[in-house]
Write an enzyme that holds these catalytic residues in place. Structure first.
Site, PDB file in Angstrom:
ATOM      1  N   ILE A 344       0.876  -1.167   0.000  1.00 27.00           N
ATOM      2  CA  ILE A 344       0.000   0.000   0.000  1.00 27.00           C
ATOM      3  C   ILE A 344       0.912   1.215   0.000  1.00 27.00           C
ATOM      4  CG2 ILE A 344      -0.264  -0.206   2.518  1.00 27.00           C
ATOM      5  CD1 ILE A 344      -2.977   1.188   2.228  1.00 27.00           C
ATOM      6  N   SER A 345       0.758   2.076  -0.995  1.00 27.02           N
ATOM      7  CA  SER A 345       1.691   3.179  -1.201  1.00 27.02           C
ATOM      8  C   SER A 345       1.679   4.150  -0.030  1.00 27.02           C
ATOM      9  CB  SER A 345       1.343   3.933  -2.486  1.00 27.02           C
ATOM     10  OG  SER A 345       1.497   3.110  -3.615  1.00 27.02           O
ATOM     11  N   ALA A 346       2.784   4.876   0.107  1.00 29.36           N
ATOM     12  CA  ALA A 346       2.850   5.934   1.111  1.00 29.36           C
ATOM     13  C   ALA A 346       1.726   6.931   0.847  1.00 29.36           C
ATOM     14  CB  ALA A 346       4.205   6.634   1.044  1.00 29.36           C
TER      15      ALA A 346
END
Length: 679
Positions: A344-346
């Site tokens: 899950i991206s920053a």
């Protein structure tokens, strides 16, 4: 306000009286002896170090009679006076040494009294993290402090796989928790936290005003060593904390960095602490949103509202709540070799892409890369009430997880499906917006055909080597032009069309340096494994970077003009002098490599970092000179103060329609042609 704000002299330092106290068996101060000594010194100004099985005590006035009584009572085995020689240069100069002494004296009474406490290491990390934040360090700068600490400690073996994730999660929680909000703290804890924060702020001010004689991060690392010593944290445990701090900052779960210490390697333990912190997810989310509004990542009111509405922590339940709101990607799946293949991206990256895509109510949206469903949930909020989001992933387990999270969050206008994102979902086309939250090596032409005439494609695409940007493309006749382009790197597509083949090359020998390589690069990967064992050939340039200057444009330039682009080369090793704490960027040419380095200096404009290049391999001198010449050309013809470049793209047989005055900035891929237009 204090005197440092007006560059006045630091307060006069007392003449410290020093004594080295020995204890029975030279076994160090026991909890019982520490409690006795702490009680006897109540109300006196002192600090101490644990040294060679004893205690080195410094005070603003002598206490010889008191120590004689301790020896007579058997609490101490003996003591001897000495001359105190402060490490003034190590702590950053006379003014910084005065700040250090204030902090030492504020921390020492509690640190001495809690000798033997099982949670002293965790408390120390909370205090140090409070100091780093007060000093204004960002996440990567904090990571650099932990790297510096690691180089001062003995080498370690990293935790085994069964404990690694839990240890990193624990460290992340300690590094990001609000130390002042610990429930049921010991008396004086608030004052102790305030002392560390005050020291951080004052040291940062000295650095800003040019009165700190060492780098701020180096000074903070030295403070950490002393704080750990006061809290009776062994050198090996310090090394373990440093290793974990680096993983939290840079996300590389690699072997520990080698140290120049002669000590034998040891495997660290890092237990889940008994210390708890009160966490309010709503406040964390509000703080995250405020942070990204201030930084410019969030601009559009509707996107800001969506960020507030969607609870990020509910989409990554296996991570701590604090970790969900840190500006860091959270891995959710690894391959059999331990390489991360989904995350899950920053949140800052999520915000950037959502601003790029510009989803509106009623839009039909395709997202490639479902992950946990978080980004799709925000998209669902943006297109409601009449729009719909289709999110697609190649792994059934990820699709199932996304469906579960979306259902739990009561998001009813998002559908997660199994498939290849690069093939799209033609049965649900046309789409007003298509967003890739995974990286691609080329443009997936089948997806372009599914985009509405006035639609927009947002896709992170590698240009050459490791250099990647998130493009927002819209049609302009037969050509696609960017309406937005941001620096970003994503986990690559896999198992289908446009999958991006990446090969990691581990550099042999000490340290943990590795090299990112891709299928289109002409590189001898076997030669790269021992490349740093070959002689170094340095070349210096006159190109200067100053505080706040971006590196992204020189990276892009080099990716275009060098024969194999530019590759990331993360890691640390003796003799490897990268331009950043995390590692360096490197040019590759078959059996030769040249990486970027810097030399710090100061001129009439202030502090600067001059770019250099260090070559290794059979043609090290030639490649290093080529890279240096390209950097100087960029600085002469473009540089950091010119307008940002533009990008145009075509696919298929239309590529001949797209040309550039300089062929170096025409990037041909199997399915597309990309042109970089430098102003």
């Amino acid at each position: 306000m204090d005197s440092y704000e007006h560059n006045l002299a630091a307060p006069a330092e007392p003449k410290w009286w020093q004594a080295t106290i020995r204890f029975p068996g030279d076994a160090g101060v026991s909890p019982h002896a520490a409690a006795k000594l702490s009680a006897a010194l109540t109300g006196r100004r002192f600090y101490f170090l644990r040294k060679e099985g004893g205690l080195r005590l410094r005070m603003d006035r002598p206490v010889g009679a008191l120590l004689d009584q301790f020896v007579a009572n058997g609490v101490a085995a003996g003591w001897a006076g000495g001359i105190y020689e402060p490490e003034t240069e190590a702590f950053g100069g006379p003014q910084a040494m005065a700040i250090a002494h204030e902090l030492f004296c504020a921390d020492s009474p509690a640190a001495l009294a809690e000798t033997g406490s099982p949670d002293s290491k965790e408390r120390c990390i909370l205090l140090l993290s409070a100091m780093y934040r007060a000093a204004g360090l960002d996440a990567f700068e904090v990571g650099d402090v932990w790297v510096k600490i690691g180089f001062l400690r003995p080498p370690i073996d990293p935790p085994d796989e069964s404990h690694r994730t839990a240890a990193i999660t624990t460290m992340r929680r300690l590094m990001n928790a609000d130390a002042a909000k610990r429930p049921h703290p010991e008396p004086g804890w608030g004052e102790r936290v305030a002392a560390f924060e005050d020291a951080g702020r004052r040291l940062a001010r000295l650095a800003k005003e040019g009165h700190l004689k060492r780098g701020l991060r180096a000074v903070l690392a030295h403070h950490a060593i002393f704080a750990f010593n006061r809290n009776n944290t062994s050198a090996v445990e310090q090394a373990a904390a440093a290793w974990l701090g680096r993983q939290v900052a840079f996300g590389d779960t690699e072997p520990a960095a080698a140290s120049t210490s002669p000590s034998s390697p040891a495997t660290p333990t890092f237990k889940e602490p008994a210390i708890s912190t009160t966490v309010d997810p709503t406040k964390l989310r509000e703080a995250m949103v405020a942070k990204y509004i201030d930084s410019g990542h969030l601009c559009t009111p509707e996107i800001i509202d969506a960020f507030r509405a969607v609870e990020r922590h509910t989409f990554i339940p296996d991570a701590d709540v604090e970790a969900a709101y840190v500006d860091d990607a959270v891995p959710i799946k690894h391959d059999t070799d331990g390489e991360m293949i989904s995350c899950i991206s920053a949140p800052s990256i999520v915000a950037t892409q959502l601003e790029q895509i510009g989803a509106r109510p009623g839009h039909n949206v395709l997202e490639a890369g479902a992950a946990t469903g978080y980004n799709a949930a925000i998209l669902g909020h943006l297109v409601a009430p009449n729009g719909h989001v289709w999110t697609i992933d190649v792994d059934q387990d990820l699709v199932d997880t996304a469906r579960k999270h979306l259902a739990a969050a009561r998001v009813d206008n998002v559908t997660a499906v199994l498939g290849d994102g690069a093939a799209g979902l033609p049965e649900h086309a046309p789409f007003d917006r298509i967003q890739f939250t995974v990286g691609a090596g080329d443009i997936p032409t089948k997806v372009l055909e599914q985009l509405a005439p006035d639609g927009r494609l947002v896709i992170p695409m590698r240009i050459r080597g490791s250099i990647s940007r998130s493009f927002a493309f819209e049609r302009d006749g037969d050509i696609w032009k960017t309406v937005s382009c941001e620096m970003a790197t994503f986990v690559p597509l896999r198992k289908g069309i446009c999958d991006d083949i990446y090969t990691r090359v581990q550099i042999a020998g000490e340290g943990d340096v590795h090299l990112e390589t891709f299928s289109e690069q002409l590189v001898d990967r076997e030669a790269m494994r021992t490349i740093l064992d070959t002689p170094a050939h340095p070349v210096h340039t006159g190109v200067k970077f100053r505080q706040g200057d971006p590196w992204q444009w020189v990276y892009l330039w080099l990716a275009c003009v060098l024969p194999n682009g530019l590759s990331r080369m993360p890691g640390q090793r003796t003799g490897f002098t990268p331009h950043f704490a995390w590692g360096s960027m490197a040019a590759l040419d078959r059996d030769t490599l040249a990486y970027l380095t810097i030399r710090e200096g100061e001129d009439t404009k202030g502090r600067f970092w001059a770019i250099g290049v260090i070559g290794h391999g059979l043609r090290a001198d030639v490649l290093a000179a080529q890279v240096a010449a390209a950097i100087e050309e960029w600085d002469r013809d473009y540089g950091n103060h010119a307008p940002a470049p533009g990008f145009r793209m075509v696919t298929g047989d239309r590529r001949d329609q797209l040309q550039a005055s300089d062929p170096r900035f025409v990037i041909d891929k199997p399915a597309s042609r990309l042109v970089v237009d430098w102003p």
